[in-house]
Design a protein around this motif. Structure first.
Motif, PDB file in Angstrom:
ATOM      1  N   LEU A  33       0.841  -1.189   0.000  1.00 56.85           N
ATOM      2  CA  LEU A  33       0.000   0.000   0.000  1.00 56.85           C
ATOM      3  C   LEU A  33       0.878   1.242   0.000  1.00 56.85           C
ATOM      4  O   LEU A  33       1.875   1.312   0.727  1.00 56.85           O
ATOM      5  N   GLY A  34       0.516   2.228  -0.810  1.00 51.64           N
ATOM      6  CA  GLY A  34       1.282   3.467  -0.863  1.00 51.64           C
ATOM      7  C   GLY A  34       0.427   4.632  -1.318  1.00 51.64           C
ATOM      8  O   GLY A  34      -0.731   4.466  -1.691  1.00 51.64           O
ATOM      9  N   ARG A  35       1.025   5.817  -1.275  1.00 52.33           N
ATOM     10  CA  ARG A  35       0.343   7.041  -1.716  1.00 52.33           C
ATOM     11  C   ARG A  35       1.203   7.694  -2.794  1.00 52.33           C
ATOM     12  O   ARG A  35       2.412   7.842  -2.630  1.00 52.33           O
ATOM     13  N   ILE A  36       0.571   8.099  -3.875  1.00 51.22           N
ATOM     14  CA  ILE A  36       1.293   8.719  -4.985  1.00 51.22           C
ATOM     15  C   ILE A  36       1.753  10.116  -4.591  1.00 51.22           C
ATOM     16  O   ILE A  36       0.964  10.923  -4.109  1.00 51.22           O
ATOM     17  N   GLU A  37       3.053  10.375  -4.798  1.00 53.43           N
ATOM     18  CA  GLU A  37       3.630  11.688  -4.510  1.00 53.43           C
ATOM     19  C   GLU A  37       3.917  12.492  -5.768  1.00 53.43           C
ATOM     20  O   GLU A  37       3.899  13.711  -5.743  1.00 53.43           O
ATOM     21  N   LYS A  38       4.221  11.788  -6.872  1.00 51.19           N
ATOM     22  CA  LYS A  38       4.558  12.481  -8.115  1.00 51.19           C
ATOM     23  C   LYS A  38       4.162  11.601  -9.292  1.00 51.19           C
ATOM     24  O   LYS A  38       4.319  10.381  -9.241  1.00 51.19           O
ATOM     25  N   VAL A  39       3.663  12.229 -10.340  1.00 45.79           N
ATOM     26  CA  VAL A  39       3.284  11.519 -11.556  1.00 45.79           C
ATOM     27  C   VAL A  39       4.253  11.912 -12.659  1.00 45.79           C
ATOM     28  O   VAL A  39       4.380  13.091 -12.987  1.00 45.79           O
ATOM     29  N   ASN A  40       4.965  10.921 -13.200  1.00 47.15           N
ATOM     30  CA  ASN A  40       5.862  11.136 -14.329  1.00 47.15           C
ATOM     31  C   ASN A  40       5.220  10.538 -15.578  1.00 47.15           C
ATOM     32  O   ASN A  40       4.155   9.939 -15.511  1.00 47.15           O
ATOM     33  N   GLN A  41       5.883  10.654 -16.706  1.00 44.64           N
ATOM     34  CA  GLN A  41       5.317  10.167 -17.954  1.00 44.64           C
ATOM     35  C   GLN A  41       5.113   8.652 -17.933  1.00 44.64           C
ATOM     36  O   GLN A  41       4.070   8.164 -18.358  1.00 44.64           O
ATOM     37  N   LYS A  42       6.093   7.893 -17.446  1.00 49.09           N
ATOM     38  CA  LYS A  42       6.003   6.437 -17.466  1.00 49.09           C
ATOM     39  C   LYS A  42       5.946   5.807 -16.079  1.00 49.09           C
ATOM     40  O   LYS A  42       5.701   4.606 -15.965  1.00 49.09           O
ATOM     41  N   THR A  43       6.202   6.584 -15.034  1.00 55.54           N
ATOM     42  CA  THR A  43       6.258   6.025 -13.686  1.00 55.54           C
ATOM     43  C   THR A  43       5.520   6.906 -12.683  1.00 55.54           C
ATOM     44  O   THR A  43       5.157   8.039 -12.977  1.00 55.54           O
ATOM     45  N   TYR A  44       5.306   6.326 -11.500  1.00 57.57           N
ATOM     46  CA  TYR A  44       4.797   7.084 -10.356  1.00 57.57           C
ATOM     47  C   TYR A  44       5.863   7.060  -9.270  1.00 57.57           C
ATOM     48  O   TYR A  44       6.585   6.076  -9.132  1.00 57.57           O
ATOM     49  N   LYS A  45       5.961   8.115  -8.494  1.00 59.12           N
ATOM     50  CA  LYS A  45       6.790   8.143  -7.298  1.00 59.12           C
ATOM     51  C   LYS A  45       5.824   7.881  -6.151  1.00 59.12           C
ATOM     52  O   LYS A  45       4.881   8.654  -5.938  1.00 59.12           O
ATOM     53  N   ILE A  46       6.038   6.775  -5.416  1.00 56.89           N
ATOM     54  CA  ILE A  46       5.086   6.341  -4.396  1.00 56.89           C
ATOM     55  C   ILE A  46       5.773   6.241  -3.040  1.00 56.89           C
ATOM     56  O   ILE A  46       6.868   5.691  -2.922  1.00 56.89           O
TER      57      ILE A  46
END
Length: 65
Positions: free
Chosen positions: A19-32
């Protein structure tokens, strides 16, 4: 498509889900940022950050809210 602040599960389909929370949305990835510990051999503590491909992220069950 998820947005910053969404709670999600991430991991391989037949592997450990975390389980995690998204911190940043990139073009191909998420920073979680993890909301629970992860790992069996080496423990990753709550609050660690992961760069995860979008294909390995799914909606968190409502029970986690």
């Amino acid at each position: 498509m998820f947005k910053v602040g969404d709670k999600v599960m991430f991991g391989r389909p037949n592997g450990e889900q975390t389980l995690g929370r998204i911190e940043k949305v990139n073009q191909k990835t998420y920073k979680i940022k993890t909301l629970e510990s992860r790992g069996t051999r080496s423990q990753y503590v709550v609050g660690s950050r992961w760069r995860v491909p979008k294909s390995l992220v799914s909606v968190a069950p409502l029970a986690w809210d």
